[in-house]
Design an enzyme around this catalytic site. Structure first.
Site, mmCIF file in Angstrom:
data_model
loop_
_atom_site.group_PDB
_atom_site.id
_atom_site.type_symbol
_atom_site.label_atom_id
_atom_site.label_comp_id
_atom_site.label_asym_id
_atom_site.label_seq_id
_atom_site.Cartn_x
_atom_site.Cartn_y
_atom_site.Cartn_z
ATOM 1 N N HIS A 72 -18.019 -39.341 19.816
ATOM 2 C CA HIS A 72 -18.297 -39.548 21.036
ATOM 3 C C HIS A 72 -19.638 -38.503 21.529
ATOM 4 C CE1 HIS A 72 -14.382 -41.001 22.994
ATOM 5 N NE2 HIS A 72 -14.735 -41.775 21.831
ATOM 6 N N TYR A 201 -12.180 -36.828 32.412
ATOM 7 C CA TYR A 201 -11.537 -35.765 32.922
ATOM 8 C C TYR A 201 -11.798 -35.880 34.554
ATOM 9 C CZ TYR A 201 -11.827 -33.434 28.256
ATOM 10 O OH TYR A 201 -11.707 -33.040 26.975
ATOM 11 N N PRO A 293 -5.193 -27.014 27.098
ATOM 12 C CA PRO A 293 -5.895 -28.007 26.424
ATOM 13 C C PRO A 293 -7.004 -28.437 27.291
ATOM 14 C CG PRO A 293 -3.634 -28.835 27.278
ATOM 15 C CD PRO A 293 -3.812 -27.285 27.519
ATOM 16 N N LYS A 297 -9.799 -26.968 22.830
ATOM 17 C CA LYS A 297 -10.435 -26.023 22.032
ATOM 18 C C LYS A 297 -9.439 -25.388 20.968
ATOM 19 C CE LYS A 297 -14.501 -25.548 23.128
ATOM 20 N NZ LYS A 297 -14.923 -26.974 22.770
ATOM 21 N N TYR A 385 -18.385 -27.502 25.151
ATOM 22 C CA TYR A 385 -17.715 -28.540 24.984
ATOM 23 C C TYR A 385 -17.696 -28.923 23.488
ATOM 24 C CZ TYR A 385 -14.729 -32.535 25.535
ATOM 25 O OH TYR A 385 -13.692 -33.602 25.356
HETATM 26 P P1 RFL Z 1 0.592 -24.957 14.747
HETATM 27 O O1 RFL Z 1 -0.107 -26.395 14.805
HETATM 28 O O2 RFL Z 1 1.451 -24.705 15.972
HETATM 29 O O3 RFL Z 1 1.090 -24.954 13.289
HETATM 30 C C1 RFL Z 1 1.947 -23.655 12.957
HETATM 31 C C2 RFL Z 1 2.928 -24.077 11.854
HETATM 32 O O4 RFL Z 1 3.692 -23.010 11.401
HETATM 33 C C3 RFL Z 1 5.063 -23.349 11.474
HETATM 34 N N1 RFL Z 1 5.900 -22.249 11.618
HETATM 35 C C4 RFL Z 1 6.445 -21.373 10.548
HETATM 36 N N2 RFL Z 1 6.518 -21.475 9.180
HETATM 37 C C5 RFL Z 1 7.181 -20.672 8.676
HETATM 38 N N3 RFL Z 1 8.000 -19.834 9.309
HETATM 39 C C6 RFL Z 1 7.930 -19.438 10.386
HETATM 40 N N4 RFL Z 1 8.533 -18.586 11.057
HETATM 41 C C7 RFL Z 1 7.324 -20.421 11.309
HETATM 42 N N5 RFL Z 1 6.924 -20.628 12.737
HETATM 43 C C8 RFL Z 1 6.369 -21.698 12.908
HETATM 44 C C9 RFL Z 1 5.254 -24.553 12.451
HETATM 45 O O5 RFL Z 1 6.377 -25.109 12.165
HETATM 46 C C10 RFL Z 1 3.706 -25.194 12.372
HETATM 47 O O6 RFL Z 1 4.009 -26.265 11.276
HETATM 48 O O7 RFL Z 1 -0.767 -23.823 14.792
HETATM 49 P P2 RFL Z 1 -2.266 -23.941 14.033
HETATM 50 O O8 RFL Z 1 -2.037 -24.531 12.882
HETATM 51 O O9 RFL Z 1 -2.720 -22.563 14.561
HETATM 52 O O10 RFL Z 1 -2.801 -25.065 14.884
HETATM 53 C C11 RFL Z 1 -3.165 -24.754 16.198
HETATM 54 C C12 RFL Z 1 -3.208 -26.306 17.036
HETATM 55 O O11 RFL Z 1 -2.104 -27.215 16.547
HETATM 56 C C13 RFL Z 1 -3.264 -26.221 18.526
HETATM 57 O O12 RFL Z 1 -4.080 -25.211 18.940
HETATM 58 C C14 RFL Z 1 -3.680 -27.559 19.208
HETATM 59 O O13 RFL Z 1 -2.657 -28.620 18.745
HETATM 60 C C15 RFL Z 1 -4.014 -27.299 20.724
HETATM 61 N N6 RFL Z 1 -4.320 -28.678 21.415
HETATM 62 C C16 RFL Z 1 -5.760 -29.127 21.295
HETATM 63 N N7 RFL Z 1 -6.542 -28.341 20.384
HETATM 64 C C17 RFL Z 1 -7.953 -28.992 20.352
HETATM 65 O O14 RFL Z 1 -8.841 -28.545 19.801
HETATM 66 N N8 RFL Z 1 -8.476 -30.201 20.952
HETATM 67 C C18 RFL Z 1 -7.472 -30.686 21.816
HETATM 68 O O15 RFL Z 1 -7.658 -31.862 22.219
HETATM 69 C C19 RFL Z 1 -6.048 -30.415 21.978
HETATM 70 N N9 RFL Z 1 -5.165 -31.161 22.644
HETATM 71 C C20 RFL Z 1 -3.613 -29.415 22.357
HETATM 72 C C21 RFL Z 1 -3.850 -30.713 22.847
HETATM 73 C C22 RFL Z 1 -2.221 -28.866 22.430
HETATM 74 C C23 RFL Z 1 -1.183 -29.586 23.090
HETATM 75 N N10 RFL Z 1 0.164 -29.063 23.119
HETATM 76 C C24 RFL Z 1 1.183 -29.925 22.872
HETATM 77 C C25 RFL Z 1 0.189 -27.833 23.172
HETATM 78 C C26 RFL Z 1 -2.884 -31.176 23.619
HETATM 79 C C27 RFL Z 1 -1.596 -30.892 23.515
HETATM 80 C C28 RFL Z 1 -0.840 -31.468 24.607
HETATM 81 C C1 PHB Z 2 -6.092 -35.569 23.427
HETATM 82 O O1 PHB Z 2 -6.854 -36.522 23.047
HETATM 83 O O2 PHB Z 2 -5.045 -35.272 23.424
HETATM 84 C C2 PHB Z 2 -7.014 -34.584 24.096
HETATM 85 C C3 PHB Z 2 -8.212 -34.830 24.439
HETATM 86 C C4 PHB Z 2 -9.133 -33.771 25.271
HETATM 87 C C5 PHB Z 2 -8.402 -32.706 25.628
HETATM 88 C C6 PHB Z 2 -7.073 -32.540 25.536
HETATM 89 C C7 PHB Z 2 -6.244 -33.379 24.852
HETATM 90 O O3 PHB Z 2 -9.232 -31.840 26.248
#
Ligand code: RFL
Ligand code: PHB
Length: 390
Positions: A72, A201, A293, A297, A385
């Site tokens: 994108h 957005y 989110p 980032k 971004y």
């Molecule tokens: P994770 O993905 O939470 O993985 C951690 C892992 O550790 C396990 N765990 C354990 N394992 C062993 N012993 C324990 N005691 C443990 N406790 C936990 C868990 O089961 C899991 O598998 O962390 P990690 O790897 O640091 O990754 C971080 C990302 O997942 C997170 O920052 C992103 O998903 C945030 N996020 C977004 N980030 C972006 O860069 N771009 C996006 O567009 C974006 N959109 C989002 C998001 C997060 C969202 N939510 C639901 C929080 C959109 C949403 C809705």
């Molecule tokens: C997503 O596609 O899940 C998404 C995209 C952009 C954001 C957050 C989440 O800023």
């Protein structure tokens, strides 16, 4: 059992770190609390910065991303009923982002790990860490009712916000900074074509909305909702109706609706813990920090942390140079705080704050109008971004 680096957590940070270390010839074992299927079932991030794409390319886990991911070059800001394009590519001298789901990144990394025979222990219960003040830290866990112990030189705490690693550090050795927002995001995934080719957005007086996608046939939409709402209060129809209200007339007319294949509410939070190193224990990703989110980032910060960490461990094991591990926390935090600032700012600009009222809405609209009319302001948005340099 023995390894050089014990990685706790098989989310994107743990899996990417494992692959980076493998490429550097450093032995590692991942211990994950959940099953592989559960980890793959979590629908989260969708936007990858160039640096994250580069890291996946560096470890050779990029074939499907380059085939199926959607590059994108910009996105739309919608306010006062009109859309304005932010041309990321033109504003950043040719940079862009990649729309490719976290689920797919995770799947690709898992497969790559399996292919080269790296060990991942899934469904590990009661994971505990010990002795991380010394040079022989230990991880213990139960599997099928039996207790096991793993010795390592380092432990990488990649276990997310609710993990065991940060929680194992005595409270007086860390400082935490936190901001909780008075709303959540209700997200829906549906097999319908996205409403537009790029992300939208939206700032509206009914609250924020985001139109995103996973492919040209799968859309991801979010709307701001009160924290007291429950998912079961939101029928698919109610969701689509509210989303349509928050779009401009052209997008509203383009919106294709369909049954949701996932629906969830996520609270929004900013959180940082300092430092990110405690002796032989290093925190990375959501274990150390959370961003709302809005700026996309979270996953990207997790990727940049483990790039610093992989370099630090490589220098230690391959060149007997401790500078990388000594500087890890300071270096990672400098980048983390910039992403925290950007995510907080973009969240504050785009959402309705229940306690603030109409004055705040007017100020947001004025700032948005300035943002899309000023090259300097648009450039600042675009630079953040697409991702600041490592
Ligand atoms: P994770 O993905 O939470 O993985 C951690 C892992 O550790 C396990 N765990 C354990 N394992 C062993 N012993 C324990 N005691 C443990 N406790 C936990 C868990 O089961 C899991 O598998 O962390 P990690 O790897 O640091 O990754 C971080 C990302 O997942 C997170 O920052 C992103 O998903 C945030 N996020 C977004 N980030 C972006 O860069 N771009 C996006 O567009 C974006 N959109 C989002 C998001 C997060 C969202 N939510 C639901 C929080 C959109 C949403 C809705
Ligand atoms: C997503 O596609 O899940 C998404 C995209 C952009 C954001 C957050 C989440 O800023």
């Amino acid at each position: 059992m023995n390894t050089q680096v014990a990685i706790i957590g098989a989310g994107p940070s743990g899996l990417l770190l494992g692959q980076l270390l493998y490429k550097a010839g450093i032995d590692n074992i991942i211990i994950e609390r959940q099953s592989a299927a559960y980890v793959l079932g979590r629908i989260r991030a969708g936007v990858l910065e160039q640096g994250t794409v580069d890291a996946l390319t560096e470890v050779g886990v990029d074939a499907r991303m380059h085939q199926e991911g959607l590059p994108h070059d910009g996105f739309d800001l919608l306010f006062k009923g009109q859309r304005h394009r932010i041309d990321l590519n033109a504003l950043t001298g040719g940079k862009r982002v990649m729309v490719y789901g976290q689920t797919e990144v995770t799947k690709d990394l898992m497969q790559a790990r399996e292919k080269v025979g790296l060990k991942t222990i899934y469904s590990a219960e009661d994971v505990a860490i010990a002795d991380f003040d010394g040079v022989h830290p230990k991880v213990s866990y139960s599997l099928d009712g039996q207790r096991h112990e793993l010795s390592a030189r380092f432990i990488a705490g990649c276990d997310g916000f609710h993990g065991v690693c940060r929680a194992s550090v005595p409270a007086d050795r860390l400082e935490t900074y936190e901001k909780v927002y008075p709303f959540g995001w209700l997200g829906v995934l549906a097999d319908v074509p996205p409403v537009a080719h790029e992300l939208i957005y939206a700032n509206t007086n009914r609250g924020f909305a985001l139109c995103s996608m996973r492919s040209m046939t799968r859309s991801r939409y979010y709307i701001q909702c009160p924290l007291t709402d429950r998912v079961d209060q939101w029928s698919d129809d109610a969701f689509w109706t509210e989303l349509r209200h928050r779009l401009d007339p052209e997008a509203a007319a383009q919106l294709v609706t369909g049954p949701s294949i996932e629906k969830s509410i996520a609270p929004l939070r900013s959180f940082v813990t300092e430092p990110m190193r405690f002796g032989s224990l290093f925190l990375a990703g959501d274990a150390a920090h959370i961003v709302p989110p809005t700026g996309a980032k979270g996953l990207n910060l997790a990727a940049s942390d483990v790039r610093y960490l992989a370099r630090a461990f490589s220098s230690y094991f391959l060149d007997k140079d401790e500078q990388g591990i000594t500087q890890y926390s300071e270096k990672a935090l400098a980048r983390v705080w910039k992403a925290e600032r950007f995510s907080w700012w973009f969240t504050s600009l785009m959402h309705q704050f229940p306690a603030e009222g109409a004055f705040n809405q007017k100020v947001q609209e004025a700032e948005l109008a300035y943002l899309v009319s000023s090259q300097a302001a648009s450039t600042a948005l675009a630079e953040n971004y697409v991702g600041l340099p490592l």
